[in-house]
Design an enzyme around this catalytic site. Structure first.
Site, short mmCIF file in Angstrom:
data_model
loop_
_atom_site.label_atom_id
_atom_site.label_comp_id
_atom_site.label_asym_id
_atom_site.label_seq_id
_atom_site.Cartn_x
_atom_site.Cartn_y
_atom_site.Cartn_z
N SER A 69 109.87 11.25 27.73
CA SER A 69 111.25 11.38 27.30
C SER A 69 111.23 13.15 27.21
O SER A 69 112.50 13.40 26.94
CB SER A 69 111.37 10.83 25.95
N GLU A 77 117.33 8.19 33.26
CA GLU A 77 117.33 9.50 33.48
C GLU A 77 116.27 9.84 34.40
O GLU A 77 115.22 9.99 34.02
CB GLU A 77 117.13 10.28 32.24
N ASN A 96 117.80 14.06 25.29
CA ASN A 96 117.12 14.63 24.38
C ASN A 96 117.32 16.00 23.98
O ASN A 96 117.47 16.24 22.82
CB ASN A 96 115.63 14.18 24.22
#
Length: 290
Positions: free
Chosen positions: A119, A154, A192
């Site tokens: 992430s 993503e 993020n």
């Protein structure tokens, strides 16, 4: 690139969901953990998800059974030797991930696609542990929790990632019913990079006595029309995960607004990681009102 056999490394919160959505496309999935009991627990969570879907009329029992039959569990990393795709969903730590990828690089067949569910960690940084010939087939494939529900993937290309690898991951994501966004290989990627400063500001507001946790979250839910308040969301993600991502962002960007708040550091140090430990910014289980 044809993808029929998938090896999912990690059967936890993200890994079991990734295994479920891949098996739902008709592919055979090996769910790996170094401790077999953890792999079995991951498959059992998938079985629970599917049972609830049957109960709600969203899935027929024969479909459930067929999907589960396509998922095997293993504690042998050598079972990646016939994988067309390997998806890594282990702890968000550079050393842990690179040690696993280096081992998989020695085992997997040359055509295998390597995809990390990271992430926040640099794709080029992870790819550095691989043989130079493998790096063209290494890519970021970041799912969102809960994986069977959240419709986004993503995709992050490294500097060596080739077009066929991206095309294969895009096509697979579409088969899973996911929408794809593509991020440059920058700290935190797209989602993020946007989300973590919001969570950090909510945490700093709580530190400073700006409002209660409930008022801060209600402000976001009602005033900003967010489905979940930032502190509640941080607890859902896992405070250790949030801390790790904020550290990557702060190290990579050097900006004060992404520095991990003191309160977050203290909660993680105390072992209060959010929903998964029963305590974070809230105690769990909790009522909807807080």
């Amino acid at each position: 690139m044809t993808i029929q056999r998938v090896f999912v490394a990690g059967a936890g919160l993200m890994g079991h969901g990734i295994g479920q959505v891949l098996a739902a496309t008709g592919r055979r999935v090996a769910l790996y953990e170094p401790e077999l009991d953890r792999a079995i627990a991951g498959r059992e969570r998938i079985a629970g998800n599917l049972e609830r879907a049957v109960t709600k009329g969203r899935l027929e029992a024969p479909q459930r059974d067929a999907l589960l039959e396509r998922i095997t569990v293993t504690d042998a990393v050598a079972d990646a030797a016939d994988a067309d795709l390997i998806v890594e969903a282990v702890f968000e730590d550079m050393a842990v991930k690179t040690a696993l990828w280096a081992e998989l690089d020695r085992i997997a067949p040359p055509p295998s696609i390597f995809a990390s569910n990271t992430s926040s960690i640099s794709i080029d940084g992870l790819a550095a542990c691989l043989s130079s010939a493998r790096r063209a087939q290494f890519i970021g494939m970041h799912f969102f929790s809960p994986v069977p529900v959240m419709p986004l993937v993503e995709v992050i290309r490294g500097s060596a990632t080739d077009d066929p690898t991206e095309a294969a991951v895009r096509a697979l994501s579409a088969e899973m019913g996911k929408q794809v966004i593509v991020s440059a290989d920058r700290p935190g990627f797209i989602v993020n990079r946007i989300l973590m400063p919001l969570l950090a500001e909510a945490m700093r507001g709580l530190e400073e006595g700006l409002g209660t946790a409930e008022d801060i979250d209600i402000g976001a839910r009602v005033g900003l029309n967010h489905p979940m308040g930032p502190l509640e969301l941080a607890d859902f993600i896992g405070l250790d995960v949030c801390l790790g991502i904020m550290r990557v962002l702060h190290e990579g960007l050097g900006q004060e607004h992404v520095r991990p708040p003191r309160l977050l550091e203290e909660l993680v140090a105390a072992g209060h990681l959010g929903q998964k430990t029963g305590r974070g910014f809230y105690r769990y289980p909790r009522s909807r009102e807080g």
